[in-house]
Each structure stands twice: as structure tokens, then as C-alpha cells.
Write an enzyme that holds these catalytic residues in place. Structure first.
Site, PDB file in Angstrom:
ATOM      1  N   GLY A  39       0.927  -1.434  -0.216  1.00 60.95           N
ATOM      2  CA  GLY A  39       0.450  -0.489  -0.146  1.00 60.95           C
ATOM      3  C   GLY A  39       0.801   1.344   0.166  1.00 60.95           C
ATOM      4  O   GLY A  39       0.553   2.035  -0.343  1.00 60.95           O
ATOM      5  N   SER A 146       7.556   8.532  -1.995  1.00 62.19           N
ATOM      6  CA  SER A 146       8.324  10.444  -1.663  1.00 62.19           C
ATOM      7  C   SER A 146       8.490   9.664  -0.435  1.00 62.19           C
ATOM      8  O   SER A 146       7.937   8.851   0.371  1.00 62.19           O
ATOM      9  CB  SER A 146       7.634  10.665  -2.449  1.00 62.19           C
ATOM     10  OG  SER A 146       6.354  10.954  -1.295  1.00 62.19           O
ATOM     11  N   ALA A 321      -1.937  10.220  -5.216  1.00 58.70           N
ATOM     12  CA  ALA A 321      -2.335   8.845  -5.294  1.00 58.70           C
ATOM     13  C   ALA A 321      -2.933   8.924  -6.351  1.00 58.70           C
ATOM     14  O   ALA A 321      -2.018   7.666  -7.125  1.00 58.70           O
ATOM     15  CB  ALA A 321      -2.708   8.986  -4.255  1.00 58.70           C
ATOM     16  N   HIS A 445     -32.234  18.260  -6.493  1.00 58.07           N
ATOM     17  CA  HIS A 445     -32.837  19.968  -5.315  1.00 58.07           C
ATOM     18  C   HIS A 445     -32.656  18.993  -4.677  1.00 58.07           C
ATOM     19  O   HIS A 445     -34.092  19.019  -4.718  1.00 58.07           O
ATOM     20  CB  HIS A 445     -33.137  21.322  -6.016  1.00 58.07           C
ATOM     21  CG  HIS A 445     -34.012  21.792  -5.290  1.00 58.07           C
ATOM     22  ND1 HIS A 445     -32.382  23.271  -4.709  1.00 58.07           N
ATOM     23  CD2 HIS A 445     -35.005  22.129  -4.055  1.00 58.07           C
ATOM     24  CE1 HIS A 445     -32.978  23.841  -4.054  1.00 58.07           C
ATOM     25  NE2 HIS A 445     -34.597  23.193  -3.489  1.00 58.07           N
TER      26      HIS A 445
END
Length: 467
Positions: A39, A146, A321, A445
Site C-alpha cells: 500500500g 516519496s 496518489a 435539488h
């Protein structure tokens, strides 16, 4: 030695999506992950855990500030069980990473745990605590992501002087958290702890927060977060951060060159992120790395070595991501002989504070700088029945369109659920819709989405109906 059509190094949103798409397209695929869970940053110490804490802290804030006005009375004092909050966050992460494991098994992708490094252009060493093994790959996709960046003079001790990684797993609520950096990460985590009772001071070098987004969004979010009790120190250059026992001192200079000091018990350093290639040994494969530490690629995300590609935070562009995921699919499809494309102008950006902030396309500042003739239509959330019903009246939707053709050039939002609402703008811009096109679409709405229609009407001959 195991042989693969594709090896993916890194299992974040770029890497695991690339692996799945490669497998779907019939390639024998391996994925290599340094850590014991899949992950990457996003699922483990980024997007998912931060949103879990944002939601938990939002529920708490609603309970102590807003339940009463809805006619909900809670006997006794509302208390925070911070340990349980952190445990829930961990549980959400665990469920999500297990989902990635399931997807790897479902798609018959071989998972290797260990540090992946190039032996040469077609061989990858995988080093774990117990062994080193080598696999052969016809093609390789670098998706190593990173890590949090810092400033040269700051020593991150991971206890009191921390990054976002540590801020997601604290054992106590800070009394005063000093946040260095007014970008997405600093604002999101700053808001989490402000809701939980921390004093929060954001020290930002630029003259506004979220400086890469439209200035109207910066102005609105600053106003709202000030109202929530967050203190902002803009145009402040941090020069030193020191710790004495449990006290942190941050020294900065303001725009008049006056020295300012801040003291707190925690300092969150959130000055951005940097590409992570440590241990990858790209030089063994002849892969070029730029001066900024990024993997150098062409428009097809191919490195200078023809069978090696790179995606996500480790290449140029926004560190997001969903950008990484799009790039993962793109490379997989290129390897399969297809001709995919990504319009980077249509990659949305989101800040998950409350109200949320979302953008796609050009900002007003970019259009002005390019001397581009445009129209602007803006509609306030407070004018919506849906916003008044939920009590979420802060924010607006702004639509920028070409003055001549009326094509939508940029959409910028602040408000409830705009992280989801921005998809309407991306869809419209993907099909090169005009502001008139959006204005003529029927919007249910009452919904927050009506603000998009009204902003489009405002951009079309100033025709907004409800202001």
C-alpha cells in the site's frame, strides 16, 4: 531464477495499480515491497490514516459544537478516547492494506518482500532480513514513491520534532503543535489536532497557505480556519528548530526581518515531500536521476533505459496518489501495445480539511500570468438550501472559462464534499464543455452540486439565479 514480463518496485497507489493492470493485460507480474505490508505511503502513513483521523476528529467537533443546535443532547461531558481514535485509524489502514493483498492474489501477482535494487537492466535483487534473491524482468516499473522532506537545519527526532508519519500515531494530544508549512499535509493534520483541543500555529514561508491553488481558495480557507482557532504566521522564514526536554522552540523571521520565536510541545515539519530512490541502485541499470532526485522519464514515462519505466512521486509532477494510479495504468497499457494518454491539466487537487478544498485546471493567477482572456463566475455555498440544511455554509464554487469560446478552463471549490464534487468539473473539462453546457444541465435539488450550476450561470453572462 524466476522470470517475469513485468516487475514493479513499490506497492503504493501507483505500483499496485500498475501491477493489477499488467496482470489484467496478460503479463506475468511481480511486485516488490520493502515493508511487510502493501500500500505504500498513501495507505499506511498518508491518505487513508489521515482521512480516518480527520473523520474521527470531525465527529468529535460536531458532538461538542453542533449537536445541540440539531436538537441532540448528550448527557454528561463528551470525552476523547485518543487511544481508541488511533486504534480505529490503524484498523482502517489494516483493512485497506489487506484489500491490496487480496487483489494481488486475485490477479495472480507474485509479491516479494524486501528492498528491490537493480543488479542490471533486467535483473533485480530483493534483499530481506533473512535472504537475498534475484528475479529477471523483461520490463520494470519504478514506483518507489516519496518521503517527507525537511529543512537542512532541522533534526527530525520522530518524538517531538516530527513528520506526518509520526503525527498519525501520537500517544497524546499536543498542547501546542507548531506546524512548519501551510500546504495540504500541515493543514489537514493541524485541523485534526485543533479539533481535539491543541493550540495550532502554522508558520508558512509564502504569503498565503496552499500557495499552488487559486488565491481565492487560500483566502477562504485561511478565514475559515482562523475562525476555528488556527493561528497563521505567513511570510515567515524558519531559521532554527530546537528541543529542550519536551519544549520545542521554532525561530523565524517575518517579512520585515524581525525575529519571531514560537514555543510548543510538538513541531510538525510539513514542507513537502521528496522522491525516494534510496537502495534502488539505478546506476546499475544505467537509469538517470535528475538533480532534484527524480527519475528522469520521457512523455511515456520511459526512462533512458528502454525497458525501465517510472511513475508516481518518483517522477516529475504533482505528488498525488491518483496521479500515480493513472500513470500505473498508462505504463501497463503502453507495454501491452495500446496508446493511452493522461491530461495532466485535468488531475484534480484536494485538501481534506473541513470545509474541503478542490481544484482542477488553470487558476486565475495562471490565466492572468499567461495574459489569457477569461470569464469568471462564482457562487457562495451559503446561498444553497442544502448548505443551510447541513450547516455547511462556508465556501464557494468558481468557474473560469474562455472569454471567446466559453470552454471551461478551471474550476475551484471550497465547501462541504467538494472532494467528491470536483469529479463533475473533471468530467466536463475532459469533454471540453463550456460554462453554458454546465449551466444547462439539470442538477438535483437540494444538493451541494447546485453551486456548480450556479457558478456556470454566473460565468455565462452573469446569470446566477440565487444571488
Amino acid at each position: 531464477m524466476s522470470k517475469y514480463d513485468v516487475a514493479v518496485i513499490g506497492s503504493g497507489p501507483g505500483g499496485y495499480v500498475a501491477a493489477i493492470r499488467c496482470a489484467q493485460l496478460g503479463m506475468k507480474t511481480a511486485i516488490i515491497e520493502k515493508y511487510s505490508v502493501l500500500g505504500g505511503t498513501c495507505l499506511n502513513v498518508g491518505c487513508i490514516p489521515s482521512k480516518a483521523l480527520l473523520d474521527s476528529s470531525h465527529h468529535y467537533e460536531d458532538a461538542i459544537k453542533h449537536f445541540e443546535e440539531h436538537g441532540i443532547e448528550i448527557p454528561g461531558e463528551v470525552k476523547i478516547n485518543f487511544k481508541k481514535m488511533i486504534e480505529r485509524k490503524a484498523s482502517v489502514v489494516d483493512q485497506t492494506t489487506k484489500g491490496i493483498e487480496f487483489l494481488m492474489n486475485k490477479n495472480k501477482i507474485d509479491v516479494f518482500t524486501g528492498m528491490g535494487s537493480f543488479k542490471d537492466a533486467t535483473h533485480i535483487d530483493i534483499t530481506s532480513e533473512s535472504k537475498t534473491e534475484t528475479i529477471e524482468a523483461t520490463n520494470t516499473i519504478i514506483a518507489t514513491g516519496s518521503k517527507p522532506a525537511s529543512l537542512p537545519f532541522i533534526k527530525i527526532d520522530k518524538e517531538r520534532i516530527i513528520t506526518s508519519t509520526e503525527a498519525l500515531s501520537l500517544t497524546e494530544i499536543p498542547k501546542h503543535m507548531i506546524v512548519i508549512g501551510g500546504g495540504v499535509i500541515g493543514l489537514e493534520l493541524g485541523q485534526v489536532y485543533r479539533r481535539l483541543g491543541s493550540e495550532v500555529s502554522v508558520v508558512e514561508y509564502m504569503d498565503r497557505i496552499i500557495p499552488t491553488m487559486d488565491s481565492a481558495q487560500s483566502k477562504e480557507l485561511t478565514k475559515v480556519m482562523k475562525k476555528q482557532g488556527v493561528k497563521f504566521y505567513l511570510s515567515h522564514k524558519v531559521s532554527a528548530v530546537s528541543r529542550k526536554k519536551n519544549e520545542i522552540t521554532v525561530t523565524a523571521t517575518d517579512k520585515k526581518d524581525n525575529e519571531v520565536t514560537f514555543t510548543g510541545d510538538y513541531c510538525l515539519v510539513s514542507v513537502g515531500r521528496k522522491a525516494y530512490t534510496e537502495g534502488l541502485k539505478p546506476e546499475n541499470a544505467g537509469v538517470k536521476i535528475t538533480e532534484r532526485g527524480l527519475v528522469e522519464t520521457n512523455e511515456h514515462l520511459q526512462t533512458n533505459v528502454k525497458n525501465i519505466y517510472a511513475i508516481g512521486d518518483v517522477v516529475k509532477g504533482a505528488m498525488l496518489a491518483h496521479k500515480a494510479s493513472e500513470e500505473g495504468s498508462l505504463v501497463a497499457e503502453i507495454l501491452a501495445g495500446q496508446k493511452p494518454h493522461i491530461d495532466y491539466n485535468l488531475i484534480p487537487g484536494v485538501v481534506y480539511t473541513w470545509p474541503e478544498v478542490a481544484s482542477v485546471g488553470k487558476t486565475e493567477e495562471q490565466l492572468k500570468e499567461a495574459k489569457f482572456e477569461y470569464k469568471s463566475g462564482q457562487f457562495p455555498m451559503r446561498a444553497l438550501g442544502r448548505s443551510r440544511a447541513s450547516g455547511d455554509t462556508d465556501g464557494f464554487v468558481k468557474i473560469l472559462s474562455d472569454k471567446t469560446t466559453d470552454e471551461v478552463l478551471g474550476v475551484h471549490m471550497v465547501g462541504a464534499r467538494v472532494a467528491d464534487l470536483i469529479a463533475e468539473a473533471v468530467t466536463a473539462m475532459e469533454f471540453r464543455a463550456s460554462a453554458e453546457d454546465i449551466a444547462r444541465m439539470s442538477h438535483a435539488h437540494p444538493t451541494y452540486a447546485e453551486a456548480v450550476k450556479e457558478a456556470a450561470l454566473a460565468a455565462t453572462e452573469n446569470r446566477a439565479l440565487h444571488i
